[in-house]
Design a protein around this motif. Sequence first.
Motif, PDB file in Angstrom:
ATOM      1  N   LEU A 135       0.813  -1.228   0.000  1.00 27.26           N
ATOM      2  CA  LEU A 135       0.000   0.000   0.000  1.00 27.26           C
ATOM      3  C   LEU A 135       0.847   1.279   0.000  1.00 27.26           C
ATOM      4  O   LEU A 135       0.309   2.381  -0.104  1.00 27.26           O
ATOM      5  CB  LEU A 135      -0.942   0.012   1.219  1.00 27.26           C
ATOM      6  CG  LEU A 135      -1.902  -1.175   1.366  1.00 27.26           C
ATOM      7  CD1 LEU A 135      -2.782  -1.003   2.597  1.00 27.26           C
ATOM      8  CD2 LEU A 135      -2.779  -1.336   0.128  1.00 27.26           C
ATOM      9  N   TRP A 153     -12.301  -1.079   0.398  1.00 27.36           N
ATOM     10  CA  TRP A 153     -12.311   0.372   0.680  1.00 27.36           C
ATOM     11  C   TRP A 153     -10.887   0.874   0.940  1.00 27.36           C
ATOM     12  O   TRP A 153     -10.475   1.918   0.431  1.00 27.36           O
ATOM     13  CB  TRP A 153     -13.215   0.631   1.886  1.00 27.36           C
ATOM     14  CG  TRP A 153     -13.273   2.048   2.352  1.00 27.36           C
ATOM     15  CD1 TRP A 153     -13.783   3.113   1.678  1.00 27.36           C
ATOM     16  CD2 TRP A 153     -12.826   2.555   3.631  1.00 27.36           C
ATOM     17  NE1 TRP A 153     -13.691   4.261   2.445  1.00 27.36           N
ATOM     18  CE2 TRP A 153     -13.110   3.942   3.644  1.00 27.36           C
ATOM     19  CE3 TRP A 153     -12.243   1.978   4.758  1.00 27.36           C
ATOM     20  CZ2 TRP A 153     -12.805   4.758   4.743  1.00 27.36           C
ATOM     21  CZ3 TRP A 153     -11.950   2.769   5.842  1.00 27.36           C
ATOM     22  CH2 TRP A 153     -12.228   4.148   5.832  1.00 27.36           C
ATOM     23  N   THR A 188      -7.930  -0.551  -0.053  1.00 27.51           N
ATOM     24  CA  THR A 188      -7.036  -0.642  -1.221  1.00 27.51           C
ATOM     25  C   THR A 188      -7.442   0.320  -2.347  1.00 27.51           C
ATOM     26  O   THR A 188      -6.623   0.646  -3.198  1.00 27.51           O
ATOM     27  CB  THR A 188      -6.980  -2.086  -1.768  1.00 27.51           C
ATOM     28  OG1 THR A 188      -8.322  -2.537  -2.019  1.00 27.51           O
ATOM     29  CG2 THR A 188      -6.314  -3.024  -0.792  1.00 27.51           C
ATOM     30  N   SER A 189      -8.706   0.791  -2.351  1.00 29.23           N
ATOM     31  CA  SER A 189      -9.135   1.719  -3.412  1.00 29.23           C
ATOM     32  C   SER A 189      -8.451   3.082  -3.277  1.00 29.23           C
ATOM     33  O   SER A 189      -8.214   3.768  -4.265  1.00 29.23           O
ATOM     34  CB  SER A 189     -10.661   1.901  -3.383  1.00 29.23           C
ATOM     35  OG  SER A 189     -11.041   2.566  -2.185  1.00 29.23           O
ATOM     36  N   ASP A 190      -8.138   3.470  -2.032  1.00 34.13           N
ATOM     37  CA  ASP A 190      -7.456   4.756  -1.797  1.00 34.13           C
ATOM     38  C   ASP A 190      -6.699   4.659  -0.473  1.00 34.13           C
ATOM     39  O   ASP A 190      -7.154   5.170   0.558  1.00 34.13           O
ATOM     40  CB  ASP A 190      -8.491   5.892  -1.771  1.00 34.13           C
ATOM     41  CG  ASP A 190      -7.826   7.274  -1.623  1.00 34.13           C
ATOM     42  OD1 ASP A 190      -6.610   7.371  -1.890  1.00 34.13           O
ATOM     43  OD2 ASP A 190      -8.523   8.227  -1.221  1.00 34.13           O
ATOM     44  N   PRO A 191      -5.525   3.984  -0.471  1.00 38.33           N
ATOM     45  CA  PRO A 191      -4.824   3.710   0.797  1.00 38.33           C
ATOM     46  C   PRO A 191      -4.417   4.987   1.547  1.00 38.33           C
ATOM     47  O   PRO A 191      -3.923   5.935   0.944  1.00 38.33           O
ATOM     48  CB  PRO A 191      -3.573   2.938   0.355  1.00 38.33           C
ATOM     49  CG  PRO A 191      -3.876   2.439  -1.011  1.00 38.33           C
ATOM     50  CD  PRO A 191      -4.793   3.438  -1.623  1.00 38.33           C
ATOM     51  N   SER A 192      -4.670   4.985   2.849  1.00 41.55           N
ATOM     52  CA  SER A 192      -4.209   6.076   3.712  1.00 41.55           C
ATOM     53  C   SER A 192      -4.123   5.534   5.132  1.00 41.55           C
ATOM     54  O   SER A 192      -4.731   4.510   5.453  1.00 41.55           O
ATOM     55  CB  SER A 192      -5.188   7.254   3.666  1.00 41.55           C
ATOM     56  OG  SER A 192      -6.403   6.917   4.323  1.00 41.55           O
ATOM     57  N   ARG A 249      -7.567   5.451   6.802  1.00 45.57           N
ATOM     58  CA  ARG A 249      -8.383   4.293   6.404  1.00 45.57           C
ATOM     59  C   ARG A 249      -7.854   2.999   7.033  1.00 45.57           C
ATOM     60  O   ARG A 249      -8.636   2.140   7.463  1.00 45.57           O
ATOM     61  CB  ARG A 249      -8.413   4.153   4.872  1.00 45.57           C
ATOM     62  CG  ARG A 249      -9.279   5.208   4.199  1.00 45.57           C
ATOM     63  CD  ARG A 249      -9.577   4.848   2.752  1.00 45.57           C
ATOM     64  NE  ARG A 249     -10.489   5.835   2.166  1.00 45.57           N
ATOM     65  CZ  ARG A 249     -11.213   5.633   1.073  1.00 45.57           C
ATOM     66  NH1 ARG A 249     -11.148   4.472   0.449  1.00 45.57           N
ATOM     67  NH2 ARG A 249     -12.008   6.572   0.598  1.00 45.57           N
TER      68      ARG A 249
END
Length: 435
Positions: A273, A328, A330-334, A337
């Motif tokens: 990620l 959720w 892996t769609s926009d790693p942060s 999240r």
Amino acid sequence: MPTPAVQKRSILAAVIGNALEWYDFLVFAFMTPIVAKLFFPSNPADPSNNLNQILLTTAVFGVGFFMRPVGGIVLGLYGDRKGRKAAMVMVTGLMAVAIALITVAPTYAAVGLLAPLFIVLARLLQGFAAGGEFGTSTALLIELAPPGQRGFYGSWQMTGQMMALLIGAAIGTLITDIFTPEQLMAWAWRIPFAMGLLIVPVAIYIRRHVEEPEAFQRLQEAKAKGEVKNVGLLEMLRTHTRETLVGMGLVVTATVSIYITFTYLVTYSTVTLKLPLHDTFLVQMAGAALMVVLMPFAGAWSDRAGRRPLVIGSLIGYLAVLYPLYAWLTSDPSIARLMAVQVVVCLFVSVFFGVFSTVLAELFPANVRSIGMSMAYNIAVMVFGGFAQFIVTWLIRETGSPMAPAFYVMFGVALGVIASFFITERAHEESIDHH
């Protein structure tokens, strides 16, 4: 009935040894890159050849895991015949030798091929000792619990493991923050192991002063009268096949959760990620801290509500949230999240872990409790835990999907859900000595 002081000492005796085992394991995992360079240097003729590093990883981790069922059989049988206390003192002594070997091990530069042998011997011992730890210390906790509190007492087994994860991650982070890479390579990598060694005399002292449970004393009297006989491994597997399989199903869920959701989390978050290492450790520590707080409550809750509904409910919830949460993430790693995912997962896992050890102990009668739990626990851990990181890394590479860890955990949790429907509810039975 044991006094409150004896009961508290028993909880401490079980928790401290279990935490020591996991602390040692986690610190070693954390220090592996340094240990690899110091004990298995690259081929001087071809510095890019990392065969020695691969050798280290397979020898050190593989050997440790393959020794666990061996330790489980030997120390489990010893615990059922000689006593929980005797087995727990022996386990801690073996762990002490393993930690000491790593702490003082001379490097490859100093003694050549003897250096990796030191490390492999230490991991052999550690794996052997770890194999006997879970069954004997859980048996002691459950058998010393007052009436109606087996769930609460049993919950401290996994709480000890999470405490170790928390302390191991904290010390690992601290060491890498305080010392320069050069200092770490020179000598500072030994500090976390030396700290583990300092706990050993305290652990042995506490374990030596624990009283044997009344259930075990009654079992010894029954054996002396010829009413109960010693049971070997094959006989235990033949007469308790169903219980062993149910136990293994539940252990698979526990082991994939620990090795993927917790220990693999750092590698996955940083490599796959691309999230910052330091922040990932903080997420890991926050999840572990939450579970340390929640698990004893879950154990106490099971004493009232029963084990079966909590295990079934938590595992179905856990299975249901895994895919959407990881999708959720892996769609926009942060980091935000990752923290949200870890907190939700930990809520379900803490309920399951809070009840897990007690359920395993209640599957088996007193005369085969240590060996029964040790076998169910260590075979599942060896197969599904020892190879977990390898399988997940391979899945990510083959599928190209960062969702691979979620699929592996879902597979493990599904096995636990199936096993949970075969649990016999025993929360409200006064005695679980014979059935």
